[in-house]
Design a protein around this motif. Structure first.
Motif, PDB file in Angstrom:
ATOM      1  N   LEU A  87       0.801  -1.224   0.000  1.00 38.88           N
ATOM      2  CA  LEU A  87       0.000   0.000   0.000  1.00 38.88           C
ATOM      3  C   LEU A  87       0.833   1.274   0.000  1.00 38.88           C
ATOM      4  CD1 LEU A  87      -2.717  -1.131   2.574  1.00 38.88           C
ATOM      5  CD2 LEU A  87      -2.805  -1.249   0.066  1.00 38.88           C
ATOM      6  N   GLY A  88       2.127   1.181   0.332  1.00 40.72           N
ATOM      7  CA  GLY A  88       3.002   2.343   0.288  1.00 40.72           C
ATOM      8  C   GLY A  88       3.289   2.961   1.636  1.00 40.72           C
ATOM      9  N   GLU A  89       3.678   4.236   1.580  1.00 39.40           N
ATOM     10  CA  GLU A  89       4.145   4.985   2.751  1.00 39.40           C
ATOM     11  C   GLU A  89       3.102   6.020   3.174  1.00 39.40           C
ATOM     12  OE1 GLU A  89       7.634   8.201   3.127  1.00 39.40           O
ATOM     13  OE2 GLU A  89       8.299   6.213   2.482  1.00 39.40           O
ATOM     14  N   PHE A  90       2.865   6.112   4.492  1.00 36.61           N
ATOM     15  CA  PHE A  90       1.858   7.022   5.031  1.00 36.61           C
ATOM     16  C   PHE A  90       2.403   7.697   6.281  1.00 36.61           C
ATOM     17  CE2 PHE A  90      -0.269   3.729   2.718  1.00 36.61           C
ATOM     18  CZ  PHE A  90      -1.325   4.353   2.079  1.00 36.61           C
ATOM     19  N   LEU A  91       1.851   8.860   6.613  1.00 40.83           N
ATOM     20  CA  LEU A  91       2.201   9.570   7.834  1.00 40.83           C
ATOM     21  C   LEU A  91       0.950   9.653   8.711  1.00 40.83           C
ATOM     22  CD1 LEU A  91       4.562  11.052   9.218  1.00 40.83           C
ATOM     23  CD2 LEU A  91       3.660  13.160   8.240  1.00 40.83           C
ATOM     24  N   PHE A  92       1.052   9.151   9.940  1.00 38.02           N
ATOM     25  CA  PHE A  92      -0.072   9.135  10.871  1.00 38.02           C
ATOM     26  C   PHE A  92       0.354   9.715  12.212  1.00 38.02           C
ATOM     27  CE2 PHE A  92      -0.904   5.264   8.241  1.00 38.02           C
ATOM     28  CZ  PHE A  92      -2.059   5.709   7.627  1.00 38.02           C
ATOM     29  N   SER A  93      -0.627   9.973  13.069  1.00 37.04           N
ATOM     30  CA  SER A  93      -0.381  10.348  14.466  1.00 37.04           C
ATOM     31  C   SER A  93      -0.697   9.153  15.342  1.00 37.04           C
ATOM     32  CB  SER A  93      -1.271  11.518  14.880  1.00 37.04           C
ATOM     33  OG  SER A  93      -0.904  12.681  14.188  1.00 37.04           O
ATOM     34  N   THR A  94       0.005   9.052  16.455  1.00 37.95           N
ATOM     35  CA  THR A  94      -0.294   8.001  17.423  1.00 37.95           C
ATOM     36  C   THR A  94      -1.290   8.528  18.443  1.00 37.95           C
ATOM     37  OG1 THR A  94       1.512   8.631  18.898  1.00 37.95           O
ATOM     38  CG2 THR A  94       2.010   6.998  17.193  1.00 37.95           C
ATOM     39  N   ARG A  95      -2.041   7.614  19.046  1.00 36.90           N
ATOM     40  CA  ARG A  95      -2.940   7.976  20.134  1.00 36.90           C
ATOM     41  C   ARG A  95      -2.377   7.492  21.462  1.00 36.90           C
ATOM     42  NH1 ARG A  95      -8.830   5.756  19.762  1.00 36.90           N
ATOM     43  NH2 ARG A  95      -7.893   3.889  20.640  1.00 36.90           N
ATOM     44  N   ASP A  96      -1.842   6.282  21.453  1.00 37.36           N
ATOM     45  CA  ASP A  96      -1.243   5.749  22.672  1.00 37.36           C
ATOM     46  C   ASP A  96      -0.191   4.709  22.325  1.00 37.36           C
ATOM     47  OD1 ASP A  96      -2.562   3.109  22.467  1.00 37.36           O
ATOM     48  OD2 ASP A  96      -4.374   4.134  23.142  1.00 37.36           O
ATOM     49  N   ILE A  97       0.593   4.356  23.349  1.00 37.15           N
ATOM     50  CA  ILE A  97       1.664   3.378  23.197  1.00 37.15           C
ATOM     51  C   ILE A  97       1.689   2.515  24.448  1.00 37.15           C
ATOM     52  CG2 ILE A  97       3.432   4.906  24.158  1.00 37.15           C
ATOM     53  CD1 ILE A  97       5.356   3.699  22.003  1.00 37.15           C
ATOM     54  N   SER A  98       2.181   1.294  24.303  1.00 34.60           N
ATOM     55  CA  SER A  98       2.362   0.393  25.442  1.00 34.60           C
ATOM     56  C   SER A  98       3.598  -0.453  25.161  1.00 34.60           C
ATOM     57  CB  SER A  98       1.133  -0.513  25.620  1.00 34.60           C
ATOM     58  OG  SER A  98       1.111  -1.513  24.613  1.00 34.60           O
ATOM     59  N   ASP A  99       3.934  -1.317  26.096  1.00 33.52           N
ATOM     60  CA  ASP A  99       5.063  -2.227  25.884  1.00 33.52           C
ATOM     61  C   ASP A  99       4.800  -3.188  24.725  1.00 33.52           C
ATOM     62  OD1 ASP A  99       6.470  -1.109  27.962  1.00 33.52           O
ATOM     63  OD2 ASP A  99       6.002  -2.693  29.398  1.00 33.52           O
ATOM     64  N   GLY A 100       3.533  -3.383  24.376  1.00 35.99           N
ATOM     65  CA  GLY A 100       3.191  -4.334  23.320  1.00 35.99           C
ATOM     66  C   GLY A 100       2.969  -3.731  21.947  1.00 35.99           C
ATOM     67  N   GLY A 101       2.699  -2.408  21.886  1.00 36.58           N
ATOM     68  CA  GLY A 101       2.426  -1.832  20.578  1.00 36.58           C
ATOM     69  C   GLY A 101       2.005  -0.382  20.646  1.00 36.58           C
ATOM     70  N   VAL A 102       1.365   0.054  19.558  1.00 39.74           N
ATOM     71  CA  VAL A 102       0.974   1.445  19.417  1.00 39.74           C
ATOM     72  C   VAL A 102      -0.353   1.507  18.659  1.00 39.74           C
ATOM     73  CG1 VAL A 102       2.282   1.776  17.277  1.00 39.74           C
ATOM     74  CG2 VAL A 102       1.830   3.735  18.725  1.00 39.74           C
ATOM     75  N   PHE A 103      -1.146   2.549  18.940  1.00 46.67           N
ATOM     76  CA  PHE A 103      -2.386   2.765  18.207  1.00 46.67           C
ATOM     77  C   PHE A 103      -2.178   3.993  17.336  1.00 46.67           C
ATOM     78  CE2 PHE A 103      -6.567   4.360  17.271  1.00 46.67           C
ATOM     79  CZ  PHE A 103      -7.290   3.199  17.041  1.00 46.67           C
TER      80      PHE A 103
END
Length: 92
Positions: A25-41
């Motif tokens: 699908l290519g390259e995209f720029l997003f914002s994160t909402r939250d992060i944890s030791d397991g991942g990111v939203f």
């Protein structure tokens, strides 16, 4: 949220710009909402990014004084406003 919360890790609110690269699908720029030791939203916010659960992507935080590491991640959850990504260990 209804039902049982199956989250393994505590979430911390964090807003950062991240570059997400999907092999098809290519390259995209997003914002994160939250992060944890397991991942990111990440907040997709109506962009034309429609990966499937289980797709692998790379993610890199943008806007730091030095280049951030490029992380391998897996799409594990979809919501109306974004995607849950899980960290993958290289070589695993």
């Amino acid at each position: 949220m209804t039902g049982i919360d199956r989250r393994e890790h505590i979430r911390t609110a964090m807003s950062a710009k991240v570059k997400v690269v999907h092999p098809e699908l290519g390259e995209f720029l997003f914002s994160t909402r939250d992060i944890s030791d397991g991942g990111v939203f990440i907040i997709v916010d109506g962009q034309a990014f429609e990966p499937n659960i289980g797709d692998k992507v790379t993610v890199q935080v943008q806007g730091l004084p030095v280049p951030a590491p490029v992380l391998d991640m897996l799409i594990v959850r979809k919501t109306n406003d974004g995607l849950g990504l899980q960290f993958e260990l290289r070589g695993a």
